[in-house]
Design an enzyme around this catalytic site. Structure first.
Site, PDB file in Angstrom:
ATOM      1  N   SER A  10     110.475  26.809  99.626  1.00  0.00           N
ATOM      2  CA  SER A  10     109.507  27.786  99.128  1.00  0.00           C
ATOM      3  C   SER A  10     109.372  27.636  97.623  1.00  0.00           C
ATOM      4  CB  SER A  10     109.990  29.200  99.459  1.00  0.00           C
ATOM      5  OG  SER A  10     109.284  30.133  98.660  1.00  0.00           O
ATOM      6  N   HIS A  35     106.391  25.599 101.581  1.00  0.00           N
ATOM      7  CA  HIS A  35     106.100  27.004 101.875  1.00  0.00           C
ATOM      8  C   HIS A  35     105.569  27.687 100.615  1.00  0.00           C
ATOM      9  CE1 HIS A  35     106.873  30.745 104.209  1.00  0.00           C
ATOM     10  NE2 HIS A  35     107.244  31.277 103.048  1.00  0.00           N
ATOM     11  N   ASP A  37     104.283  31.302  99.062  1.00  0.00           N
ATOM     12  CA  ASP A  37     104.341  32.750  99.255  1.00  0.00           C
ATOM     13  C   ASP A  37     103.249  33.440  98.443  1.00  0.00           C
ATOM     14  OD1 ASP A  37     106.673  33.185 100.969  1.00  0.00           O
ATOM     15  OD2 ASP A  37     107.782  32.238  99.329  1.00  0.00           O
ATOM     16  N   MET A  39     101.559  36.923  97.447  1.00  0.00           N
ATOM     17  CA  MET A  39     101.878  38.363  97.392  1.00  0.00           C
ATOM     18  C   MET A  39     100.828  39.086  96.557  1.00  0.00           C
ATOM     19  SD  MET A  39     105.988  38.268  96.805  1.00  0.00           S
ATOM     20  CE  MET A  39     107.023  37.005  97.560  1.00  0.00           C
ATOM     21  N   HIS A  68     102.186  31.662 103.503  1.00  0.00           N
ATOM     22  CA  HIS A  68     102.727  32.939 103.997  1.00  0.00           C
ATOM     23  C   HIS A  68     102.027  34.063 103.238  1.00  0.00           C
ATOM     24  CE1 HIS A  68     106.641  35.597 104.271  1.00  0.00           C
ATOM     25  NE2 HIS A  68     105.615  36.152 104.887  1.00  0.00           N
ATOM     26  N   MET A  70     101.500  37.596 102.279  1.00  0.00           N
ATOM     27  CA  MET A  70     102.071  38.954 102.216  1.00  0.00           C
ATOM     28  C   MET A  70     101.058  39.831 101.488  1.00  0.00           C
ATOM     29  SD  MET A  70     105.931  37.733 101.364  1.00  0.00           S
ATOM     30  CE  MET A  70     105.348  36.098 100.894  1.00  0.00           C
ATOM     31  N   MET A 139     111.111  37.503 109.147  1.00  0.00           N
ATOM     32  CA  MET A 139     111.627  37.812 107.814  1.00  0.00           C
ATOM     33  C   MET A 139     113.084  38.225 107.949  1.00  0.00           C
ATOM     34  SD  MET A 139     109.317  37.166 105.556  1.00  0.00           S
ATOM     35  CE  MET A 139     110.471  37.594 104.258  1.00  0.00           C
ATOM     36  N   GLY A 144     108.980  40.067  99.481  1.00  0.00           N
ATOM     37  CA  GLY A 144     108.592  40.465  98.123  1.00  0.00           C
ATOM     38  C   GLY A 144     109.283  39.682  97.024  1.00  0.00           C
ATOM     39  N   PHE A 145     110.485  39.197  97.300  1.00  0.00           N
ATOM     40  CA  PHE A 145     111.229  38.519  96.237  1.00  0.00           C
ATOM     41  C   PHE A 145     112.096  37.421  96.838  1.00  0.00           C
ATOM     42  CE2 PHE A 145     110.484  42.885  94.998  1.00  0.00           C
ATOM     43  CZ  PHE A 145     109.884  42.726  93.764  1.00  0.00           C
ATOM     44  N   GLY A 147     115.677  35.103  96.472  1.00  0.00           N
ATOM     45  CA  GLY A 147     117.043  35.355  96.023  1.00  0.00           C
ATOM     46  C   GLY A 147     117.709  36.592  96.584  1.00  0.00           C
ATOM     47  N   ASP A 175     112.859  33.226 107.221  1.00  0.00           N
ATOM     48  CA  ASP A 175     112.487  33.242 105.804  1.00  0.00           C
ATOM     49  C   ASP A 175     113.220  34.372 105.080  1.00  0.00           C
ATOM     50  OD1 ASP A 175     111.224  33.060 103.370  1.00  0.00           O
ATOM     51  OD2 ASP A 175     109.218  33.540 104.118  1.00  0.00           O
ATOM     52  N   GLY A 176     114.087  33.966 104.141  1.00  0.00           N
ATOM     53  CA  GLY A 176     114.756  34.942 103.287  1.00  0.00           C
ATOM     54  C   GLY A 176     116.274  34.846 103.380  1.00  0.00           C
ATOM     55  N   GLY A 177     116.891  34.515 102.240  1.00  0.00           N
ATOM     56  CA  GLY A 177     118.350  34.495 102.193  1.00  0.00           C
ATOM     57  C   GLY A 177     118.980  33.349 102.958  1.00  0.00           C
ATOM     58  N   GLY A 197     114.140  29.068  99.533  1.00  0.00           N
ATOM     59  CA  GLY A 197     113.686  29.130  98.146  1.00  0.00           C
ATOM     60  C   GLY A 197     114.804  28.816  97.182  1.00  0.00           C
ATOM     61  N   SER A 198     115.598  29.824  96.858  1.00  0.00           N
ATOM     62  CA  SER A 198     116.587  29.672  95.785  1.00  0.00           C
ATOM     63  C   SER A 198     117.732  28.729  96.141  1.00  0.00           C
ATOM     64  CB  SER A 198     117.122  31.055  95.376  1.00  0.00           C
ATOM     65  OG  SER A 198     117.504  31.795  96.508  1.00  0.00           O
TER      66      SER A 198
END
Ligand code: DX5
Ligand code: ZN
Length: 224
Positions: A10, A35, A37, A39, A68, A70, A139, A144-145, A147, A175-177, A197-198
């Site tokens: 991402s 990916h 994002d 927003m 994606h 959002m 999700m 929204g963020f 990390g 997606d996420g973490g 992402g991170s």
């Protein structure tokens, strides 16, 4: 059943001052998709990028672009994202009161259609729409963020979706973490595409090192 796990870095976590280099590094490191994002500051409390960035990324990679959305009322922007070069567009279940129409519109634009569901949205809400889906994006944090910390309560939902979609050509995307500590768990539950992402774009390691530790975590040795 053996399955090929895809990685979708991402760019939300990328260094935007050198976005082209970061996307190329992800491609060289064996990414399967990029990916993006989007927003709007309404559906989620953050504003990021739009079709202009998709169009710029399209120029530096031949990888499929996984957009994606959002955003509230996504319908009127679908064509702009398709024209900019999106290959798959995922809208949020929570933003689409006429989901059949929205998904059909995405397909009519020549893109693959995905639905994203927030951590609190039940998998069962997708049961009547499976025939119009190419992907379900679960999700695993609140959107929204980047990390944020992975929410383990989403694991049973991934497994539930895996059994719901058996025999259909629908990918389960998480997606996420997602990082080297959480990747094996989501794959074990049935995830097939990991948005990251991170854990890929950060200052601690190179993009290649990030991708390699993820592949190692899910038992894949080499790119491809
Ligand atoms: C969050 C976005 C994610 C984000 C993931 O709302 O949808 O794609 O980039 O970032 P990490 O992998 O850092 O949680
Ligand atoms: Zn995302």
């Amino acid at each position: 059943m053996a399955q090929y796990i895809q990685f979708a870095p991402s760019i939300l976590a990328a260094d935007f001052t050198r976005l082209g280099d970061q996307v190329r590094a992800a491609e060289t490191a064996g990414a399967d998709l990029i990916h993006i994002d989007v927003m709007d500051g309404r559906f989620v409390p953050n504003i990021t990028m739009g079709p202009l960035v998709v169009e710029a990324v399209r120029r530096v990679t031949s990888l499929p672009l996984d957009v994606h959305l959002m955003i509230i009322e996504p319908d009127h922007l679908l064509e702009a994202f398709a024209t900019a070069g999106a290959n798959r567009i995922s809208v949020h279940w929570e933003t689409c009161p006429n989901l059949h129409r929205t998904l059909q519109h995405i397909r009519d634009l020549g893109c693959r259609a995905g639905v994203a569901i927030n951590p609190h949205t039940p998998a069962a809400f997708l049961s009547e729409i499976l025939h119009l889906l190419d992907a379900v994006l679960v999700m695993t944090v609140n959107p929204g963020f980047g990390g944020q910390e992975f929410l383990p309560e989403t694991l049973p939902k991934i497994a539930q979706l895996a059994s719901m979609i058996q025999g259909r050509d629908i990918r389960i995307v998480v997606d996420g973490g997602i990082n080297a500590s959480t990747a094996a768990g989501v794959v074990g539950a049935g995830a097939q595409t990991l948005v990251v992402g991170s854990a890929v774009f950060n200052h601690r390691q190179s993009v290649l090192e990030g991708m390699e530790s993820l592949r190692h975590a899910v038992g894949i040795k080499k790119p491809g």
